[in-house]
Design a protein around this motif. Structure first.
Motif, PDB file in Angstrom:
ATOM      1  N   VAL A   1      -5.310 -11.855  51.816  1.00 25.48           N
ATOM      2  CA  VAL A   1      -6.234 -12.792  52.469  1.00 25.48           C
ATOM      3  C   VAL A   1      -5.514 -13.474  53.627  1.00 25.48           C
ATOM      4  N   ALA A   2      -6.159 -13.550  54.802  1.00 23.50           N
ATOM      5  CA  ALA A   2      -5.571 -14.223  55.958  1.00 23.50           C
ATOM      6  C   ALA A   2      -5.165 -15.649  55.578  1.00 23.50           C
ATOM      7  N   VAL A   3      -4.079 -16.133  56.129  1.00 12.78           N
ATOM      8  CA  VAL A   3      -3.544 -17.441  55.746  1.00 12.78           C
ATOM      9  C   VAL A   3      -4.594 -18.534  55.884  1.00 12.78           C
ATOM     10  N   ARG A   4      -5.301 -18.570  57.018  1.00 15.24           N
ATOM     11  CA  ARG A   4      -6.262 -19.658  57.248  1.00 15.24           C
ATOM     12  C   ARG A   4      -7.452 -19.583  56.293  1.00 15.24           C
ATOM     13  N   GLU A   5      -7.673 -18.408  55.661  1.00 12.75           N
ATOM     14  CA  GLU A   5      -8.785 -18.245  54.736  1.00 12.75           C
ATOM     15  C   GLU A   5      -8.393 -18.535  53.284  1.00 12.75           C
ATOM     16  N   GLN A   6      -7.142 -18.900  53.066  1.00 10.99           N
ATOM     17  CA  GLN A   6      -6.674 -19.173  51.706  1.00 10.99           C
ATOM     18  C   GLN A   6      -7.001 -20.596  51.249  1.00 10.99           C
ATOM     19  N   PHE A   7      -7.611 -21.383  52.159  1.00 16.86           N
ATOM     20  CA  PHE A   7      -7.946 -22.768  51.839  1.00 16.86           C
ATOM     21  C   PHE A   7      -9.456 -22.954  51.797  1.00 16.86           C
ATOM     22  N   ALA A   8      -9.913 -23.687  50.804  1.00 13.85           N
ATOM     23  CA  ALA A   8     -11.334 -24.008  50.696  1.00 13.85           C
ATOM     24  C   ALA A   8     -11.666 -25.198  51.586  1.00 13.85           C
ATOM     25  N   ASP A   9     -12.953 -25.384  51.864  1.00 18.41           N
ATOM     26  CA  ASP A   9     -13.383 -26.551  52.627  1.00 18.41           C
ATOM     27  C   ASP A   9     -12.905 -27.816  51.927  1.00 18.41           C
ATOM     28  N   GLY A  10     -12.399 -28.751  52.723  1.00 17.24           N
ATOM     29  CA  GLY A  10     -11.911 -30.001  52.181  1.00 17.24           C
ATOM     30  C   GLY A  10     -10.434 -30.018  51.855  1.00 17.24           C
ATOM     31  N   GLU A  11      -9.773 -28.839  51.974  1.00 12.81           N
ATOM     32  CA  GLU A  11      -8.348 -28.776  51.633  1.00 12.81           C
ATOM     33  C   GLU A  11      -7.447 -28.977  52.838  1.00 12.81           C
ATOM     34  N   ILE A  12      -7.900 -28.562  54.023  1.00 14.57           N
ATOM     35  CA  ILE A  12      -7.049 -28.653  55.218  1.00 14.57           C
ATOM     36  C   ILE A  12      -7.914 -28.979  56.439  1.00 14.57           C
ATOM     37  N   THR A  13      -7.247 -29.284  57.563  1.00 12.51           N
ATOM     38  CA  THR A  13      -7.923 -29.619  58.822  1.00 12.51           C
ATOM     39  C   THR A  13      -7.728 -28.486  59.820  1.00 12.51           C
ATOM     40  N   ARG A  14      -8.818 -28.026  60.406  1.00 16.37           N
ATOM     41  CA  ARG A  14      -8.790 -26.898  61.338  1.00 16.37           C
ATOM     42  C   ARG A  14      -8.999 -27.361  62.782  1.00 16.37           C
ATOM     43  N   ALA A  15      -8.851 -26.408  63.720  1.00 10.87           N
ATOM     44  CA  ALA A  15      -9.188 -26.659  65.122  1.00 10.87           C
ATOM     45  C   ALA A  15      -9.359 -25.319  65.828  1.00 10.87           C
ATOM     46  N   ARG A  16     -10.217 -25.304  66.830  1.00  8.50           N
ATOM     47  CA  ARG A  16     -10.466 -24.086  67.607  1.00  8.50           C
ATOM     48  C   ARG A  16      -9.428 -23.945  68.720  1.00  8.50           C
ATOM     49  N   LYS A  17      -9.019 -22.702  68.962  1.00  8.48           N
ATOM     50  CA  LYS A  17      -8.159 -22.343  70.087  1.00  8.48           C
ATOM     51  C   LYS A  17      -6.910 -23.214  70.166  1.00  8.48           C
ATOM     52  N   LEU A  18      -6.169 -23.283  69.068  1.00 13.88           N
ATOM     53  CA  LEU A  18      -4.887 -23.970  69.106  1.00 13.88           C
ATOM     54  C   LEU A  18      -3.912 -23.097  69.889  1.00 13.88           C
ATOM     55  N   GLU A  19      -3.412 -23.634  70.983  1.00  8.63           N
ATOM     56  CA  GLU A  19      -2.678 -22.817  71.949  1.00  8.63           C
ATOM     57  C   GLU A  19      -1.255 -23.335  72.170  1.00  8.63           C
ATOM     58  N   GLY A  20      -0.967 -23.768  73.401  1.00  6.85           N
ATOM     59  CA  GLY A  20       0.392 -24.135  73.768  1.00  6.85           C
ATOM     60  C   GLY A  20       0.904 -25.370  73.050  1.00  6.85           C
ATOM     61  N   MET A  21       2.234 -25.442  72.956  1.00 11.20           N
ATOM     62  CA  MET A  21       2.924 -26.602  72.380  1.00 11.20           C
ATOM     63  C   MET A  21       4.161 -26.882  73.222  1.00 11.20           C
ATOM     64  N   TRP A  22       4.612 -28.147  73.164  1.00 10.47           N
ATOM     65  CA  TRP A  22       5.873 -28.503  73.814  1.00 10.47           C
ATOM     66  C   TRP A  22       6.477 -29.677  73.062  1.00 10.47           C
ATOM     67  N   TRP A  23       7.777 -29.605  72.812  1.00 15.26           N
ATOM     68  CA  TRP A  23       8.456 -30.719  72.171  1.00 15.26           C
ATOM     69  C   TRP A  23       8.939 -31.682  73.239  1.00 15.26           C
ATOM     70  N   GLY A  24       8.574 -32.945  73.105  1.00 17.32           N
ATOM     71  CA  GLY A  24       9.006 -33.976  74.040  1.00 17.32           C
ATOM     72  C   GLY A  24       8.644 -35.341  73.512  1.00 17.32           C
TER      73      GLY A  24
END
Length: 483
Positions: free
Chosen positions: A318-341
């Motif tokens: 099962v895909a990682v993001r599909e291993q959680f039921a509703d109410g268990e984690i917080t999602r977001a669409r198109k999570l893309e770039g990151m930068w540490w600062g």
């Protein structure tokens, strides 16, 4: 220690505003300069009289060569161009440039590691990453990275850093001077012609070619459609984004094994199940669970974050993001770039549409690991007409500018820009892609990617993904004040 809903709500009640915010809280208007004030402080080498009263660098000037529009006083140089420039081995530079990291090299050189976002079998692409002996993970895959050396006199050399990977997207630099390249594709062996499983992170050393031999997937980071990764240099955690939908993707944290010490070549010594991979569970200031980050519609929104262990990080069934039921984690669409600062991770959500609770054309969040909070720093409303110049949408790759604020690369609809924002959120254009890869009747402009400054802060590097051009931008950079 878990940050419970009750803890976060109690802290919010005490402070009266959730949790103390990190840095300046800003908001983007879709129109450049809409929130502009006279807030520029001239950097060394710039003309104070000409720049003191301006936000950003002024209007963009059309490029007679039809490649890159820049403000007056700025110029660009093409460093690599797919199908035109060549590697040391004689093959052409691969196409589809994406995430890029810069590193100080020997004898005054600048080293760049350049991702090539090529998906599927090699037969699909005219210029895949060459299968250099000893540097190949899966000989059926098209993607990988090249290392580019820019010498003080302007000469350029380029060679393969890793080959046989798939859909190498944003990635991220490490505190010890290497590049983590991320596969935004999780095909298994036997799918789409692949001979090995994909959806992993790999490490590329720009300074030591021998260290890149026999590529090893860092499976402990999980197998999914990776986008970007950053490392917390103080606590050792890795943070990773996932660009996926149905259901929306996740923002992950990886905690290293107790006593693990980072360094060159150390990651590949870890077991496939080393450390703990976790997904976020967010709460608002009232202690209520937040199912999706698009719920935040106000700049300065602060969410508390708990971390939930991933059951099967290699997604065997099962895909990682599909291993959680509703109410268990917080999602977001198109999570893309990151930068540490600024002591935390900046995280981009490019857009949200019907699949999400609330639609937008871009968010930038700041995760503070000390407080375990996410703060909404940037919110872009839906652009009603992306074909018209002057509005911003669909931010993707991100960098923190040495001149203050952040710089974002657009991957939206219509016209594509590099644009910046001061720490208070005032926006300004830096560049526009003028290279039409469509037709005169139906023009099309590729996304920008790989935005990053040189180690000395004098050159801004960026990619035009299609056909694949690495550009070096120089000019009278100046410090943008926070106000």
């Amino acid at each position: 220690m878990s940050l419970t809903r009750r803890d976060f709500a109690r802290r919010s009640a005490i402070t009266g505003a959730g949790v103390a915010l990190v840095g300046g809280v800003g908001v983007f208007a879709t129109t450049p300069g809409a929130l502009a004030t006279q807030d520029a402080e001239t950097a060394e080498g710039a003309d104070l009289e000409d720049t003191a009263d301006a936000l950003g660098y002024g209007p963009l000037v059309e490029d007679p060569k039809g490649i890159l529009a820049l403000p007056a006083g700025f110029s660009y140089k093409i460093i690599t161009y797919s199908g035109k420039t060549k590697l040391e081995s004689g093959e052409f530079t691969p196409s589809n440039h994406d995430g890029t990291g810069t590193f100080a090299g020997p004898r005054g050189t600048t080293l760049l590691v350049n991702n090539h976002e090529l998906k599927g079998p090699r037969s699909k692409w005219k210029y895949p990453v060459p299968l250099t002996e000893g540097l190949v993970y899966d000989p059926a895959a098209s993607g990988g990275c090249t290392v580019v050396e820019v010498r003080p006199g302007g000469e350029v050399a380029e060679w393969v850093g890793i080959a046989g990977t798939s859909t190498n997207c944003a990635g991220g630099s490490t505190p010890w001077g290497t590049w983590l390249t991320c596969e935004e594709n999780s095909d298994r062996a036997g799918e789409n012609g692949m001979t090995k499983d994909h959806g992993y992170v790999f490490e590329v050393d720009p300074r030591d070619r021998r260290a890149n031999r026999d590529p090893k997937p860092l499976k402990f980071f999980g197998r999914y459609d990776h986008e970007a990764v950053v490392i917390d240099p103080k606590r050792g955690h890795a943070y990773l984004t996932e660009d996926d939908a149905d259901p929306n993707g996740l923002f992950y944290r990886w905690a290293p094994p107790q006593g693990f010490e980072y360094g060159r070549g150390k990651l590949r010594t870890l077991a496939d199940d080393a450390g703990v991979l976790q997904a976020p569970k967010c709460y608002d200031s009232g202690g209520r669970f937040v199912d999706d980050l698009s719920r935040a519609t106000k700049i300065g929104t602060v969410y508390g974050v708990d971390w939930v262990d991933v059951p099967d990080r290699d997604a065997k069934t099962v895909a990682v993001r599909e291993q959680f039921a509703d109410g268990e984690i917080t999602r977001a669409r198109k999570l893309e770039g990151m930068w540490w600062g600024d002591g935390g991770a900046y995280i981009v959500s490019s857009y949200a549409r019907e699949e999400s609770p609330v639609q937008h054309d871009g968010q930038v969040w700041f995760y503070d690991p000390k407080r375990r909070t996410l703060t909404l720093k940037v919110l872009i409303g839906v652009n009603p007409d992306p074909s018209k110049d002057g509005a911003f949408d669909g931010p993707d790759n991100i960098t923190v500018s040495p001149y203050g604020g952040i710089i974002l690369a657009e991957d939206g609809e219509g016209v594509s820009h590099l644009f910046g924002a001061t720490e208070s959120g005032r926006t300004y254009p830096i560049a526009r892609n003028d290279l039409n890869v469509g037709t005169e009747e139906e023009p099309e402009y590729s996304e920008f990617a790989g935005v990053t400054f040189s180690p000395d802060g004098k050159t801004l590097y960026a990619n035009i993904q299609t056909p694949g051009i690495l550009l070096a931008i120089t000019g009278p950079w100046k410090r943008q004040q926070r106000g």
